[in-house]
Design an enzyme around this catalytic site. Structure first.
Site, PDB file in Angstrom:
ATOM      1  N   GLY A  21     -11.179  26.581   9.543  1.00  0.00           N
ATOM      2  CA  GLY A  21     -11.090  26.463   8.085  1.00  0.00           C
ATOM      3  C   GLY A  21     -11.318  27.727   7.281  1.00  0.00           C
ATOM      4  O   GLY A  21     -10.748  28.794   7.562  1.00  0.00           O
TER       5      GLY A  21
ATOM      6  N   ASP B  52     -25.711  27.747  16.466  1.00  0.00           N
ATOM      7  CA  ASP B  52     -25.905  26.585  15.597  1.00  0.00           C
ATOM      8  C   ASP B  52     -26.897  27.005  14.518  1.00  0.00           C
ATOM      9  O   ASP B  52     -28.076  27.272  14.827  1.00  0.00           O
ATOM     10  CB  ASP B  52     -26.450  25.405  16.418  1.00  0.00           C
ATOM     11  CG  ASP B  52     -26.522  24.121  15.601  1.00  0.00           C
ATOM     12  OD1 ASP B  52     -26.709  24.189  14.371  1.00  0.00           O
ATOM     13  OD2 ASP B  52     -26.389  23.042  16.203  1.00  0.00           O
TER      14      ASP B  52
ATOM     15  N   TYR C 165     -24.425  15.164   0.027  1.00  0.00           N
ATOM     16  CA  TYR C 165     -23.597  16.381   0.103  1.00  0.00           C
ATOM     17  C   TYR C 165     -23.681  17.153  -1.218  1.00  0.00           C
ATOM     18  O   TYR C 165     -23.895  18.367  -1.222  1.00  0.00           O
ATOM     19  CB  TYR C 165     -22.140  16.031   0.433  1.00  0.00           C
ATOM     20  CG  TYR C 165     -21.251  17.262   0.490  1.00  0.00           C
ATOM     21  CD1 TYR C 165     -21.428  18.224   1.477  1.00  0.00           C
ATOM     22  CD2 TYR C 165     -20.254  17.473  -0.467  1.00  0.00           C
ATOM     23  CE1 TYR C 165     -20.635  19.367   1.517  1.00  0.00           C
ATOM     24  CE2 TYR C 165     -19.456  18.606  -0.423  1.00  0.00           C
ATOM     25  CZ  TYR C 165     -19.643  19.556   0.571  1.00  0.00           C
ATOM     26  OH  TYR C 165     -18.863  20.695   0.598  1.00  0.00           O
TER      27      TYR C 165
ATOM     28  N   THR D  13      -8.723  21.552   5.172  1.00  0.00           N
ATOM     29  CA  THR D  13      -9.259  22.150   6.406  1.00  0.00           C
ATOM     30  C   THR D  13      -9.665  20.980   7.307  1.00  0.00           C
ATOM     31  O   THR D  13      -9.246  19.849   7.079  1.00  0.00           O
ATOM     32  CB  THR D  13     -10.516  23.002   6.100  1.00  0.00           C
ATOM     33  OG1 THR D  13     -11.504  22.118   5.537  1.00  0.00           O
ATOM     34  CG2 THR D  13     -10.223  24.135   5.118  1.00  0.00           C
TER      35      THR D  13
HETATM   36  P1  NDP Z   1     -14.272  23.049   8.419  1.00  0.00           P
HETATM   37  O1  NDP Z   1     -14.813  21.768   8.964  1.00  0.00           O
HETATM   38  O2  NDP Z   1     -12.848  23.369   8.645  1.00  0.00           O
HETATM   39  O3  NDP Z   1     -15.160  24.273   8.930  1.00  0.00           O
HETATM   40  C1  NDP Z   1     -16.559  24.198   8.934  1.00  0.00           C
HETATM   41  C2  NDP Z   1     -17.127  25.346   9.718  1.00  0.00           C
HETATM   42  O4  NDP Z   1     -18.556  25.246   9.709  1.00  0.00           O
HETATM   43  C3  NDP Z   1     -16.674  25.326  11.159  1.00  0.00           C
HETATM   44  O5  NDP Z   1     -16.377  26.636  11.572  1.00  0.00           O
HETATM   45  C4  NDP Z   1     -17.889  24.807  11.897  1.00  0.00           C
HETATM   46  O6  NDP Z   1     -17.929  25.387  13.184  1.00  0.00           O
HETATM   47  C5  NDP Z   1     -19.022  25.363  11.037  1.00  0.00           C
HETATM   48  N1  NDP Z   1     -20.264  24.659  11.237  1.00  0.00           N
HETATM   49  C6  NDP Z   1     -20.540  23.348  10.959  1.00  0.00           C
HETATM   50  N2  NDP Z   1     -21.785  23.055  11.359  1.00  0.00           N
HETATM   51  C7  NDP Z   1     -22.312  24.184  11.907  1.00  0.00           C
HETATM   52  C8  NDP Z   1     -23.549  24.506  12.504  1.00  0.00           C
HETATM   53  N3  NDP Z   1     -24.528  23.598  12.618  1.00  0.00           N
HETATM   54  N4  NDP Z   1     -23.754  25.766  12.960  1.00  0.00           N
HETATM   55  C9  NDP Z   1     -22.764  26.685  12.836  1.00  0.00           C
HETATM   56  N5  NDP Z   1     -21.584  26.451  12.294  1.00  0.00           N
HETATM   57  C10 NDP Z   1     -21.345  25.200  11.838  1.00  0.00           C
HETATM   58  O7  NDP Z   1     -14.592  22.993   6.842  1.00  0.00           O
HETATM   59  P2  NDP Z   1     -14.348  24.069   5.686  1.00  0.00           P
HETATM   60  O8  NDP Z   1     -13.804  25.315   6.218  1.00  0.00           O
HETATM   61  O9  NDP Z   1     -13.627  23.375   4.608  1.00  0.00           O
HETATM   62  O10 NDP Z   1     -15.860  24.278   5.189  1.00  0.00           O
HETATM   63  C11 NDP Z   1     -16.474  25.539   5.067  1.00  0.00           C
HETATM   64  C12 NDP Z   1     -17.449  25.503   3.916  1.00  0.00           C
HETATM   65  O11 NDP Z   1     -16.733  25.270   2.709  1.00  0.00           O
HETATM   66  C13 NDP Z   1     -18.507  24.406   3.998  1.00  0.00           C
HETATM   67  O12 NDP Z   1     -19.737  24.932   3.574  1.00  0.00           O
HETATM   68  C14 NDP Z   1     -18.003  23.351   3.018  1.00  0.00           C
HETATM   69  O13 NDP Z   1     -19.051  22.586   2.492  1.00  0.00           O
HETATM   70  C15 NDP Z   1     -17.378  24.247   1.976  1.00  0.00           C
HETATM   71  N6  NDP Z   1     -16.403  23.623   1.087  1.00  0.00           N
HETATM   72  C16 NDP Z   1     -15.288  23.007   1.603  1.00  0.00           C
HETATM   73  C17 NDP Z   1     -14.375  22.429   0.755  1.00  0.00           C
HETATM   74  C18 NDP Z   1     -13.175  21.687   1.246  1.00  0.00           C
HETATM   75  O14 NDP Z   1     -12.593  20.896   0.478  1.00  0.00           O
HETATM   76  N7  NDP Z   1     -12.721  21.901   2.469  1.00  0.00           N
HETATM   77  C19 NDP Z   1     -14.542  22.494  -0.684  1.00  0.00           C
HETATM   78  C20 NDP Z   1     -15.753  23.150  -1.112  1.00  0.00           C
HETATM   79  C21 NDP Z   1     -16.620  23.695  -0.247  1.00  0.00           C
HETATM   80  P3  NDP Z   1     -18.385  24.663  14.535  1.00  0.00           P
HETATM   81  O15 NDP Z   1     -18.011  23.219  14.411  1.00  0.00           O
HETATM   82  O16 NDP Z   1     -17.639  25.399  15.609  1.00  0.00           O
HETATM   83  O17 NDP Z   1     -19.846  24.920  14.592  1.00  0.00           O
HETATM   84  C1  8X3 Z   2     -15.848  19.757  -0.693  1.00  0.00           C
HETATM   85  C2  8X3 Z   2     -14.981  19.260  -1.785  1.00  0.00           C
HETATM   86  O1  8X3 Z   2     -14.515  17.361  -3.413  1.00  0.00           O
HETATM   87  O2  8X3 Z   2     -15.467  16.753  -1.254  1.00  0.00           O
HETATM   88  O3  8X3 Z   2     -16.959  20.440  -1.122  1.00  0.00           O
HETATM   89  O4  8X3 Z   2     -16.817  17.825  -2.902  1.00  0.00           O
HETATM   90  S1  8X3 Z   2     -15.480  17.734  -2.355  1.00  0.00           S
END
Ligand code: NDP
Ligand code: 8X3
Length: 252
Positions: free
Chosen positions: A13, A60, A153, A188
């Protein structure tokens, strides 16, 4: 010497897109996440495509001892971290508060809040010692608003917003800039994780409109990371054009 960026959650992502964007623009990369295979593929791609150095950390962020040991054990070159992107995070479930699942709550709080703090606690002293650095926290529209089923969240992302402000104040005397990027909906693996692998539910989230792409967030990060030293971009709120608030989406 190239600048160095450490990105958590780079195995998918937004984090992965940020790693590619910074590598394309001259950074060496420390990429962290739990899925080693994903990190290995990304490292190979960055090395081949952009000819940049990459260090993969299978980590992690919820485990403070591991985070501390891993950061302390970085080879000297890699301790010169110029940019930390606290991106690792997740939403799990959409239960209303009275039906909340404790394990879901723990995963979100431990990752989004405590994980961000743990990594920052270990990396920021490396920055204060050098009197320079930039920390970018990935927040969310969920850090600005609450919505049905978003309770915990949204709480974690509101915490990220407050922690970002506190970090900016504490790190001011050390010449370290602290920014936040708060995206609306980005397509993502996020929704797949939130709905615990239910692909239909995850796909429905992005139906009928054009969500943001991970690359859009990477563009915002690049903008922040390439400002002159006297400029701090404190906050970016970035939304799909079809999304006016957490709940208002113009679907066709
Ligand atoms: P994805 O699920 O695609 O990616 C999440 C990433 O976080 C992965 O690389 C995962 O890697 C890593 N991760 C999760 N838990 C852990 C852990 N315990 N230790 C280390 N790494 C971890 O989601 P996004 O790319 O969308 O999310 C990235 C960030 O953006 C998050 O903080 C999310 O809250 C934020 N966000 C996302 C939005 C959306 O709509 N997608 C909107 C707003 C904010 P792995 O599983 O390999 O550990
Ligand atoms: C991720 C986007 O709309 O689920 O932070 O809050 S939303």
């Amino acid at each position: 010497m190239n600048k160095i960026a450490l990105i958590t959650g780079a195995s998918a992502g937004i984090g992965e897109a940020c790693a590619l964007k910074l590598a394309e623009n001259g950074f060496d990369l420390i990429i962290a996440g739990r899925r080693q295979k994903n990190l290995e593929s990304l490292a190979k791609l960055i090395e081949e495509k952009f000819n940049k150095d990459v260090l993969s950390l299978c980590l992690d962020v919820r485990n403070y001892e591991d985070v501390e040991r891993t950061i302390n054990a970085l080879p000297e070159k890699w301790k010169n971290i110029d940019v930390l992107v606290n991106n690792a995070g997740l939403a799990v479930g959409v239960s209303p508060i009275e039906q909340g699942i404790i394990d879901d709550w723990d995963r979100m709080i431990d990752t989004n809040v405590k994980g961000l703090l743990y990594v920052t606690r270990c990396v920021s002293p490396l920055m204060t010692a050098r009197k320079k650095g930039l920390i970018v926290n990935i927040s969310s529209i969920a850090g600005k608003e609450a919505y049905p089923g978003g309770n915990v969240y949204c709480g974690t992302k509101h915490a990220v917003e407050a922690i970002t402000k506190g970090m900016r104040i504490d790190l001011l005397p050390h010449n370290i800039r602290v920014s936040s990027i708060a995206p609306g909906m980005v397509e993502t693996e996020f929704s797949l994780v939130r709905f615990k692998g239910d692909e239909n539910k995850a796909e429905q989230v992005y139906e009928g409109f054009s969500p943001l792409k991970a690359e859009d967030i990477a563009d915002s990060l690049l903008f922040i990371a390439t400002r002159p030293e006297h400029v701090s971009i404190n906050d970016i709120l970035i939304m799909p054009s079809a999304q006016a608030s957490a709940r208002d989406v113009n679907r066709k």
